[in-house]
Write a protein that holds these residues in place. Sequence first.
Motif, PDB file in Angstrom:
ATOM      1  N   ARG A 319       0.849  -1.195   0.000  1.00 33.39           N
ATOM      2  CA  ARG A 319       0.000   0.000   0.000  1.00 33.39           C
ATOM      3  C   ARG A 319       0.887   1.249   0.000  1.00 33.39           C
ATOM      4  O   ARG A 319       2.059   1.180   0.307  1.00 33.39           O
ATOM      5  CB  ARG A 319      -0.919   0.024   1.230  1.00 33.39           C
ATOM      6  N   GLY A 320       0.289   2.363  -0.365  1.00 32.35           N
ATOM      7  CA  GLY A 320       1.034   3.622  -0.390  1.00 32.35           C
ATOM      8  C   GLY A 320       1.831   3.820  -1.653  1.00 32.35           C
ATOM      9  O   GLY A 320       2.701   4.681  -1.721  1.00 32.35           O
ATOM     10  N   ALA A 321       1.498   3.033  -2.705  1.00 30.00           N
ATOM     11  CA  ALA A 321       2.262   3.081  -3.960  1.00 30.00           C
ATOM     12  C   ALA A 321       1.456   3.697  -5.098  1.00 30.00           C
ATOM     13  O   ALA A 321       1.633   3.342  -6.263  1.00 30.00           O
ATOM     14  CB  ALA A 321       2.714   1.675  -4.336  1.00 30.00           C
ATOM     15  N   GLY A 322       0.553   4.610  -4.769  1.00 33.14           N
ATOM     16  CA  GLY A 322      -0.281   5.235  -5.793  1.00 33.14           C
ATOM     17  C   GLY A 322       0.499   5.956  -6.870  1.00 33.14           C
ATOM     18  O   GLY A 322       0.023   6.121  -8.001  1.00 33.14           O
ATOM     19  N   GLU A 323       1.728   6.376  -6.526  1.00 31.23           N
ATOM     20  CA  GLU A 323       2.578   7.070  -7.508  1.00 31.23           C
ATOM     21  C   GLU A 323       2.861   6.194  -8.728  1.00 31.23           C
ATOM     22  O   GLU A 323       3.175   6.704  -9.810  1.00 31.23           O
ATOM     23  CB  GLU A 323       3.884   7.475  -6.828  1.00 31.23           C
ATOM     24  N   LEU A 324       2.743   4.880  -8.582  1.00 31.79           N
ATOM     25  CA  LEU A 324       2.997   3.970  -9.703  1.00 31.79           C
ATOM     26  C   LEU A 324       2.052   4.213 -10.870  1.00 31.79           C
ATOM     27  O   LEU A 324       2.366   3.870 -12.018  1.00 31.79           O
ATOM     28  CB  LEU A 324       2.851   2.511  -9.241  1.00 31.79           C
ATOM     29  N   LYS A 325       0.922   4.804 -10.624  1.00 32.33           N
ATOM     30  CA  LYS A 325      -0.048   5.051 -11.688  1.00 32.33           C
ATOM     31  C   LYS A 325       0.423   6.129 -12.653  1.00 32.33           C
ATOM     32  O   LYS A 325      -0.111   6.257 -13.763  1.00 32.33           O
ATOM     33  CB  LYS A 325      -1.390   5.476 -11.089  1.00 32.33           C
ATOM     34  N   TYR A 326       1.405   6.911 -12.235  1.00 28.43           N
ATOM     35  CA  TYR A 326       1.827   8.068 -13.018  1.00 28.43           C
ATOM     36  C   TYR A 326       3.239   7.920 -13.567  1.00 28.43           C
ATOM     37  O   TYR A 326       3.922   8.905 -13.847  1.00 28.43           O
ATOM     38  CB  TYR A 326       1.721   9.330 -12.157  1.00 28.43           C
ATOM     39  N   LYS A 327       3.673   6.679 -13.719  1.00 26.30           N
ATOM     40  CA  LYS A 327       4.981   6.420 -14.318  1.00 26.30           C
ATOM     41  C   LYS A 327       4.822   6.291 -15.830  1.00 26.30           C
ATOM     42  O   LYS A 327       3.865   6.811 -16.407  1.00 26.30           O
ATOM     43  CB  LYS A 327       5.589   5.167 -13.694  1.00 26.30           C
ATOM     44  N   GLU A 328       5.752   5.581 -16.485  1.00 22.09           N
ATOM     45  CA  GLU A 328       5.671   5.431 -17.935  1.00 22.09           C
ATOM     46  C   GLU A 328       4.352   4.801 -18.376  1.00 22.09           C
ATOM     47  O   GLU A 328       3.868   5.033 -19.480  1.00 22.09           O
ATOM     48  CB  GLU A 328       6.842   4.599 -18.436  1.00 22.09           C
ATOM     49  N   THR A 329       3.782   3.995 -17.503  1.00 18.29           N
ATOM     50  CA  THR A 329       2.431   3.464 -17.666  1.00 18.29           C
ATOM     51  C   THR A 329       1.839   3.351 -16.277  1.00 18.29           C
ATOM     52  O   THR A 329       2.515   3.628 -15.284  1.00 18.29           O
ATOM     53  CB  THR A 329       2.464   2.091 -18.375  1.00 18.29           C
ATOM     54  N   ASP A 330       0.564   2.963 -16.180  1.00 23.13           N
ATOM     55  CA  ASP A 330      -0.018   2.676 -14.878  1.00 23.13           C
ATOM     56  C   ASP A 330       0.557   1.325 -14.448  1.00 23.13           C
ATOM     57  O   ASP A 330       0.073   0.268 -14.832  1.00 23.13           O
ATOM     58  CB  ASP A 330      -1.544   2.601 -14.999  1.00 23.13           C
ATOM     59  N   ARG A 331       1.603   1.369 -13.638  1.00 25.35           N
ATOM     60  CA  ARG A 331       2.326   0.150 -13.308  1.00 25.35           C
ATOM     61  C   ARG A 331       1.513  -0.799 -12.434  1.00 25.35           C
ATOM     62  O   ARG A 331       1.743  -2.009 -12.454  1.00 25.35           O
ATOM     63  CB  ARG A 331       3.678   0.488 -12.650  1.00 25.35           C
ATOM     64  N   ILE A 332       0.594  -0.275 -11.660  1.00 20.98           N
ATOM     65  CA  ILE A 332      -0.249  -1.165 -10.852  1.00 20.98           C
ATOM     66  C   ILE A 332      -1.080  -2.047 -11.765  1.00 20.98           C
ATOM     67  O   ILE A 332      -1.092  -3.277 -11.643  1.00 20.98           O
ATOM     68  CB  ILE A 332      -1.141  -0.351  -9.893  1.00 20.98           C
ATOM     69  N   GLN A 333      -1.781  -1.430 -12.704  1.00 18.72           N
ATOM     70  CA  GLN A 333      -2.629  -2.202 -13.608  1.00 18.72           C
ATOM     71  C   GLN A 333      -1.805  -3.095 -14.513  1.00 18.72           C
ATOM     72  O   GLN A 333      -2.181  -4.250 -14.791  1.00 18.72           O
ATOM     73  CB  GLN A 333      -3.502  -1.266 -14.452  1.00 18.72           C
ATOM     74  N   ALA A 334      -0.665  -2.597 -14.976  1.00 18.46           N
ATOM     75  CA  ALA A 334       0.177  -3.376 -15.892  1.00 18.46           C
ATOM     76  C   ALA A 334       0.681  -4.648 -15.222  1.00 18.46           C
ATOM     77  O   ALA A 334       0.616  -5.736 -15.810  1.00 18.46           O
ATOM     78  CB  ALA A 334       1.354  -2.528 -16.375  1.00 18.46           C
ATOM     79  N   ILE A 335       1.173  -4.541 -14.001  1.00 17.92           N
ATOM     80  CA  ILE A 335       1.753  -5.719 -13.351  1.00 17.92           C
ATOM     81  C   ILE A 335       0.666  -6.723 -12.983  1.00 17.92           C
ATOM     82  O   ILE A 335       0.865  -7.942 -13.073  1.00 17.92           O
ATOM     83  CB  ILE A 335       2.610  -5.319 -12.112  1.00 17.92           C
ATOM     84  N   VAL A 336      -0.523  -6.241 -12.612  1.00 18.13           N
ATOM     85  CA  VAL A 336      -1.633  -7.148 -12.316  1.00 18.13           C
ATOM     86  C   VAL A 336      -2.039  -7.913 -13.573  1.00 18.13           C
ATOM     87  O   VAL A 336      -2.170  -9.148 -13.572  1.00 18.13           O
ATOM     88  CB  VAL A 336      -2.840  -6.376 -11.742  1.00 18.13           C
ATOM     89  N   THR A 337      -2.242  -7.195 -14.663  1.00 22.23           N
ATOM     90  CA  THR A 337      -2.680  -7.817 -15.915  1.00 22.23           C
ATOM     91  C   THR A 337      -1.694  -8.864 -16.396  1.00 22.23           C
ATOM     92  O   THR A 337      -2.077  -9.983 -16.783  1.00 22.23           O
ATOM     93  CB  THR A 337      -2.867  -6.742 -16.998  1.00 22.23           C
ATOM     94  N   GLU A 338      -0.406  -8.543 -16.350  1.00 21.69           N
ATOM     95  CA  GLU A 338       0.598  -9.440 -16.924  1.00 21.69           C
ATOM     96  C   GLU A 338       0.916 -10.627 -16.019  1.00 21.69           C
ATOM     97  O   GLU A 338       1.106 -11.745 -16.501  1.00 21.69           O
ATOM     98  CB  GLU A 338       1.871  -8.651 -17.266  1.00 21.69           C
TER      99      GLU A 338
END
Length: 413
Positions: A319-338
């Motif tokens: 938790r507390g990693a909301g900044e990941l959404k604003y990187k080169e891609t939304d890294r939260i969604q990307a890592i979950v999907t893959e």
Amino acid sequence: MEIIGKKKLKGEIKVPGDKSISHRAVIFGSISKGETTVENALLSEDIISTIKCFREMGVKILINEEEDKLRIIGNGLYGLKKPSRPLDCGNSGTTMRLLSGLLAGQDFESTLIGDESLSKRPMDRIINPLRKMNGNIAGADDKYPPINIYPSKGLQGIDYTLPMASAQVKSAILLASLYANGETKVEEKKITRDHTERMMEYFSEDDFIGKNIYVPGDISSAAFWMVGASIMKGSSIVLKDVGVNPTRTGIIDVLKSMGGNIEVKNIRNINKEPVGDIYISYSPLRGIELDPSIMGRLVDEIPVIAVGAMFAQGTTIIRGAGELKYKETDRIQAIVTELKKLGGNIEALEDGLIIKGTDALHPGVLESYDDHRIAMALSIGALNIEGKSKVTNTKCINISYPKFYESLWEIVE
């Protein structure tokens, strides 16, 4: 890129120079007087973007690709020239945000642009504090690139509390403070990397005269090997000359908490940055709950930590990693999907992830989303799964680790 698992890692790796420190070496070398040499510089696409921007402002920068070395003939604090065209930051958010702070104090007009991905990344986080310093700066919808900067009537120091954990925002303010009247204070609620402060102190010792800089290995790049060796049975590696700045070693703390077998030896200081050798060997990992306060010390490493958690016993909560959404891609969604494509038991939270370790993993065809850290994290995960996987669109790895696969093939068994 096709990857055959199941493998182990053996040997010694020298990871590329730290990306954050390489950016700042170019910046401070350019605004110092005289010659600065930078050894073990990361000559990736992001750093080249920073170099090109300063060349456009009249700074002479020579690149020795064979030796990963830069020679910068600095123009001094007030010696930058008005660029004849917009400064292209490519995919580099660090370039755009740090240069915005630096350029806010110049006596000429400038425009910062970026590629399609960077053009969608939020810049209001630096626009707002720079305006508070009396900077004359604007973006599209006051939030996105391009960033237009005009001469101000004089920057003023501010007392500013960061609303989010961001070394880039902090650094933009500190660079602007070099040209501001009065004192500037920046307070952060969570610790973030302090490379700007260290390098500013290093150069100010001699009143911004050119210096010699050695860039330690990038711990964010080393993280992929740390996780890889921790989850692949029979692995044992040494990572030489890695930066172990305490604002960046969250990855080591997390892996140790998960049961990782990691030791840092031969610690010494080079141009105010701690450097050491990291020894890692396989050890069964267990799930943990990460303290949100640690995110400022390892947010870039969350994708590969999620990969490690996929092979751990039990549940890992981030938790507390909301900044990941604003990187080169939304890294939260990307890592979950893959990771789900590999059979991973993972779900997204608003500001993080829940990963349950599982043995029911299988190979798959994975997408990088043109994000270098996603591509490398997926490659490490695929390497520990029986069968052939494929990671598509891996050219993006050149942004931070051009020789990633070359290093991988040298140590994989």
